[in-house]
Design an enzyme around this catalytic site. Structure first.
Site, PDB file in Angstrom:
ATOM      1  N   TYR A  60       0.839  -1.204   0.000  1.00 52.78           N
ATOM      2  CA  TYR A  60       0.000   0.000   0.000  1.00 52.78           C
ATOM      3  C   TYR A  60       0.877   1.259   0.000  1.00 52.78           C
ATOM      4  CZ  TYR A  60      -4.077  -2.968   1.071  1.00 52.78           C
ATOM      5  OH  TYR A  60      -5.059  -3.921   1.040  1.00 52.78           O
ATOM      6  N   SER A 199     -13.389  -3.893   0.851  1.00 50.13           N
ATOM      7  CA  SER A 199     -14.325  -3.116   0.017  1.00 50.13           C
ATOM      8  C   SER A 199     -15.754  -3.274   0.540  1.00 50.13           C
ATOM      9  CB  SER A 199     -14.240  -3.529  -1.464  1.00 50.13           C
ATOM     10  OG  SER A 199     -12.919  -3.439  -1.940  1.00 50.13           O
ATOM     11  N   PRO A 200     -15.966  -3.101   1.855  1.00 48.52           N
ATOM     12  CA  PRO A 200     -17.285  -3.364   2.436  1.00 48.52           C
ATOM     13  C   PRO A 200     -18.325  -2.317   2.050  1.00 48.52           C
ATOM     14  CG  PRO A 200     -15.842  -2.403   4.093  1.00 48.52           C
ATOM     15  CD  PRO A 200     -14.991  -2.652   2.873  1.00 48.52           C
ATOM     16  N   LEU A 201     -17.847  -1.191   1.505  1.00 50.37           N
ATOM     17  CA  LEU A 201     -18.778  -0.162   1.025  1.00 50.37           C
ATOM     18  C   LEU A 201     -18.874  -0.198  -0.499  1.00 50.37           C
ATOM     19  CD1 LEU A 201     -17.589   2.748   3.363  1.00 50.37           C
ATOM     20  CD2 LEU A 201     -19.756   1.491   3.508  1.00 50.37           C
ATOM     21  N   GLY A 204     -17.290   2.690  -2.086  1.00 51.85           N
ATOM     22  CA  GLY A 204     -17.962   3.999  -2.027  1.00 51.85           C
ATOM     23  C   GLY A 204     -19.376   3.966  -2.593  1.00 51.85           C
ATOM     24  N   LEU A 205     -19.672   2.977  -3.468  1.00 53.52           N
ATOM     25  CA  LEU A 205     -21.002   2.925  -4.108  1.00 53.52           C
ATOM     26  C   LEU A 205     -22.128   2.844  -3.090  1.00 53.52           C
ATOM     27  CD1 LEU A 205     -20.798   0.475  -7.152  1.00 53.52           C
ATOM     28  CD2 LEU A 205     -21.396   2.906  -7.170  1.00 53.52           C
ATOM     29  N   GLY A 208     -24.186   5.800  -1.100  1.00 50.19           N
ATOM     30  CA  GLY A 208     -25.308   6.551  -1.655  1.00 50.19           C
ATOM     31  C   GLY A 208     -24.918   7.898  -2.225  1.00 50.19           C
ATOM     32  N   LYS A 209     -23.626   8.231  -2.235  1.00 48.82           N
ATOM     33  CA  LYS A 209     -23.263   9.571  -2.714  1.00 48.82           C
ATOM     34  C   LYS A 209     -23.001   9.596  -4.214  1.00 48.82           C
ATOM     35  CE  LYS A 209     -18.366   9.141  -1.633  1.00 48.82           C
ATOM     36  NZ  LYS A 209     -17.290   9.599  -0.780  1.00 48.82           N
TER      37      LYS A 209
HETATM   38  N1  LIG Z   1      -6.816  -7.903   0.538  1.00 53.02           N
HETATM   39  C1  LIG Z   1      -7.106  -7.278  -0.578  1.00 53.02           C
HETATM   40  O1  LIG Z   1      -6.827  -7.759  -1.682  1.00 53.02           O
HETATM   41  C2  LIG Z   1      -7.809  -5.957  -0.478  1.00 53.02           C
HETATM   42  C3  LIG Z   1      -8.392  -5.371  -1.633  1.00 53.02           C
HETATM   43  C4  LIG Z   1      -9.071  -4.163  -1.474  1.00 53.02           C
HETATM   44  C5  LIG Z   1      -9.127  -3.536  -0.229  1.00 53.02           C
HETATM   45  N2  LIG Z   1      -8.525  -4.119   0.859  1.00 53.02           N
HETATM   46  C6  LIG Z   1      -8.595  -3.499   2.212  1.00 53.02           C
HETATM   47  O2  LIG Z   1      -9.922  -3.128   2.488  1.00 53.02           O
HETATM   48  C7  LIG Z   1     -10.007  -1.732   2.780  1.00 53.02           C
HETATM   49  C8  LIG Z   1     -11.337  -1.191   2.303  1.00 53.02           C
HETATM   50  O3  LIG Z   1     -11.613  -1.516   0.945  1.00 53.02           O
HETATM   51  P1  LIG Z   1     -11.694  -0.409  -0.208  1.00 53.02           P
HETATM   52  O4  LIG Z   1     -10.909   0.763   0.197  1.00 53.02           O
HETATM   53  O5  LIG Z   1     -11.382  -1.113  -1.481  1.00 53.02           O
HETATM   54  O6  LIG Z   1     -13.269  -0.060  -0.304  1.00 53.02           O
HETATM   55  P2  LIG Z   1     -14.371   0.549   0.676  1.00 53.02           P
HETATM   56  O7  LIG Z   1     -13.919   0.509   2.075  1.00 53.02           O
HETATM   57  O8  LIG Z   1     -15.616  -0.154   0.303  1.00 53.02           O
HETATM   58  O9  LIG Z   1     -14.489   2.063   0.157  1.00 53.02           O
HETATM   59  C9  LIG Z   1     -13.605   3.040   0.584  1.00 53.02           C
HETATM   60  C10 LIG Z   1     -13.910   4.375  -0.101  1.00 53.02           C
HETATM   61  O10 LIG Z   1     -15.275   4.731   0.085  1.00 53.02           O
HETATM   62  C11 LIG Z   1     -15.399   6.133   0.364  1.00 53.02           C
HETATM   63  N3  LIG Z   1     -15.920   6.215   1.748  1.00 53.02           N
HETATM   64  C12 LIG Z   1     -15.506   5.527   2.848  1.00 53.02           C
HETATM   65  N4  LIG Z   1     -16.259   5.803   3.922  1.00 53.02           N
HETATM   66  C13 LIG Z   1     -17.186   6.670   3.524  1.00 53.02           C
HETATM   67  C14 LIG Z   1     -18.256   7.322   4.181  1.00 53.02           C
HETATM   68  N5  LIG Z   1     -18.536   7.074   5.452  1.00 53.02           N
HETATM   69  N6  LIG Z   1     -19.022   8.188   3.465  1.00 53.02           N
HETATM   70  C15 LIG Z   1     -18.783   8.419   2.158  1.00 53.02           C
HETATM   71  N7  LIG Z   1     -17.778   7.836   1.468  1.00 53.02           N
HETATM   72  C16 LIG Z   1     -16.977   6.971   2.150  1.00 53.02           C
HETATM   73  C17 LIG Z   1     -14.007   6.715   0.227  1.00 53.02           C
HETATM   74  O11 LIG Z   1     -13.738   7.092  -1.144  1.00 53.02           O
HETATM   75  P3  LIG Z   1     -14.377   8.367  -1.874  1.00 53.02           P
HETATM   76  O12 LIG Z   1     -14.627   9.410  -0.823  1.00 53.02           O
HETATM   77  O13 LIG Z   1     -13.400   8.743  -2.907  1.00 53.02           O
HETATM   78  O14 LIG Z   1     -15.648   7.833  -2.509  1.00 53.02           O
HETATM   79  C18 LIG Z   1     -13.123   5.528   0.518  1.00 53.02           C
HETATM   80  O15 LIG Z   1     -11.866   5.659  -0.106  1.00 53.02           O
HETATM   81  C19 LIG Z   1      -8.769  -1.129   2.103  1.00 53.02           C
HETATM   82  O16 LIG Z   1      -8.383   0.095   2.689  1.00 53.02           O
HETATM   83  C20 LIG Z   1      -7.752  -2.232   2.350  1.00 53.02           C
HETATM   84  O17 LIG Z   1      -7.256  -2.146   3.679  1.00 53.02           O
HETATM   85  C21 LIG Z   1      -7.886  -5.314   0.734  1.00 53.02           C
END
Ligand SMILES: NC(=O)c1ccc[n+]([C@@H]2O[C@H](COP(=O)([O-])OP(=O)(O)OC[C@H]3O[C@@H](n4cnc5c(N)ncnc54)[C@H](OP(=O)(O)O)[C@@H]3O)[C@@H](O)[C@H]2O)c1
Length: 311
Positions: A60, A199-201, A204-205, A208-209
């Site tokens: 990262y 990627s639990p959100l 970002g999808l 809802g924004k």
């Molecule tokens: N092991 C693996 O292969 C792998 C792969 C992917 C991720 N991960 C891990 O999982 C973590 C999370 O996954 P992810 O980052 O892919 O996706 P995510 O947590 O589903 O989405 C994160 C993005 O959503 C937006 N966001 C987050 N919280 C919000 C809120 N409360 N309100 C509005 N927007 C919000 C932000 O981007 P914007 O503001 O730009 O929309 C943020 O960068 C990563 O940081 C990493 O540690 C691991």
């Protein structure tokens, strides 16, 4: 349902952890969309809101994520559970040991609580990786092992060799993509292996924004199948229900989406955040419950298969 989940006999994590891929990663907008100070504030806000662990990886930000975590935590680094990962390209015996040393140095720490294999690597015999992991466990440099993106058939040999020291599989899991429920989740449940939902959100999808006309265009999400038809159309149907429930519970759609995940036994989630506000919003998913009826309604509306052939 408690706020904590025991990954191992002496390793408890909060149901929501902080994902740290964003920190130091320009493709996520680090340095343009948000700053180092924002990242540090997100870490502090998470801890204040009851999050006790951070998920990072050697790759990262090319190590920058681990450095930012060390800087943000200072002396508190030992009080926070740290999960990091060795890259799939570093699974040879000597490379694993070297990668672990690199992470420990950047994190300014003597041990790693959870050391995860980031991706499987079919070119490296598992025994080689195992030998290194066993040495790291024996020396106390790592406390527990996790896998990530591993199917059951590749997890099983590790489980047989490591027993209770193999505690988790980190995989993509959310109301936008429930593919793991076919094989990975039932296998994990059967063996008491926790699912760490990444990627639990839905990146970002599910907050809802975003709308069809305002999808993010960064290099990470621009081409991602989740953000394309037909997947994105089905996901917006889920978002409509999240928005309705958000009004009912006086919560945000992000909190409802995270709550759906962590209300399941053996599932913890690691949303990424770019600032303190997002981090705080996500951590508050630990502070309420969905009724069984609302939980089931979300399960129903999200029952579709993600396709990788997109328009
Ligand atoms: N092991 C693996 O292969 C792998 C792969 C992917 C991720 N991960 C891990 O999982 C973590 C999370 O996954 P992810 O980052 O892919 O996706 P995510 O947590 O589903 O989405 C994160 C993005 O959503 C937006 N966001 C987050 N919280 C919000 C809120 N409360 N309100 C509005 N927007 C919000 C932000 O981007 P914007 O503001 O730009 O929309 C943020 O960068 C990563 O940081 C990493 O540690 C691991």
């Amino acid at each position: 349902m408690g706020r904590m989940w025991a990954l191992g006999p002496d390793l408890e994590v909060s149901r929501i952890g902080l994902g740290a891929w964003q920190f130091g990663t320009e493709r996520w907008g680090y340095g343009s969309d948000f700053t180092r100070e924002d990242a540090i504030a997100a870490i502090h806000a998470s801890l204040e809101a009851g999050v006790n662990w951070i998920d990072t990886a050697e790759v990262y930000g090319d190590g920058e994520s681990e450095r930012i975590i060390a800087e943000a935590l200072g002396d508190r680094i030992r009080d926070v559970v740290i999960a990091t990962k060795v890259a799939g390209s570093h699974l040879r015996y000597g490379d694993v040991l070297k990668a672990a040393e690199g992470s420990l140095r950047r994190l300014r720490r003597d041990w790693i609580d959870l050391y995860q294999l980031h991706w499987p690597n079919s070119y490296v015999p598992l025994e080689e990786t195992l030998k290194a992991l066993e040495e790291l466990l024996a020396s106390g440099k790592i406390r527990y092992v996790g896998v990530s993106n591993f199917p059951p058939e590749l997890t099983e040999p590790l489980r047989q060799a490591l027993g209770g020291r193999l505690v988790s599989n980190q995989v993509r899991y959310s109301l936008a993509d429930r593919s793991i429920e076919k094989h990975i989740l039932p296998y994990a449940r059967r063996h008491g292996i926790a699912i760490i939902a990444y990627s639990p959100l839905g990146q970002g999808l599910l907050t809802g924004k975003y709308t069809r006309d305002s999808l993010p265009e960064d290099p990470i999400r621009g081409d991602h199948p989740l953000f394309r038809s037909p997947n994105v159309d089905r996901i917006f149907e889920v978002v409509a229900v999240l928005q309705e429930l958000a009004r009912k519970y006086e919560r945000t759609p992000a909190q409802i989406a995270l709550r759906w995940l962590i209300q399941q036994d053996g599932v913890v989630a690691i949303p990424g955040a770019k600032n303190a506000e997002q981090a705080r919003d996500n951590a508050a998913a630990m502070d309420f419950s969905l009724t069984p009826e609302d939980w089931a309604r979300l399960s129903e509306v999200s029952r579709f298969e993600i396709t990788y052939f997109t328009e």
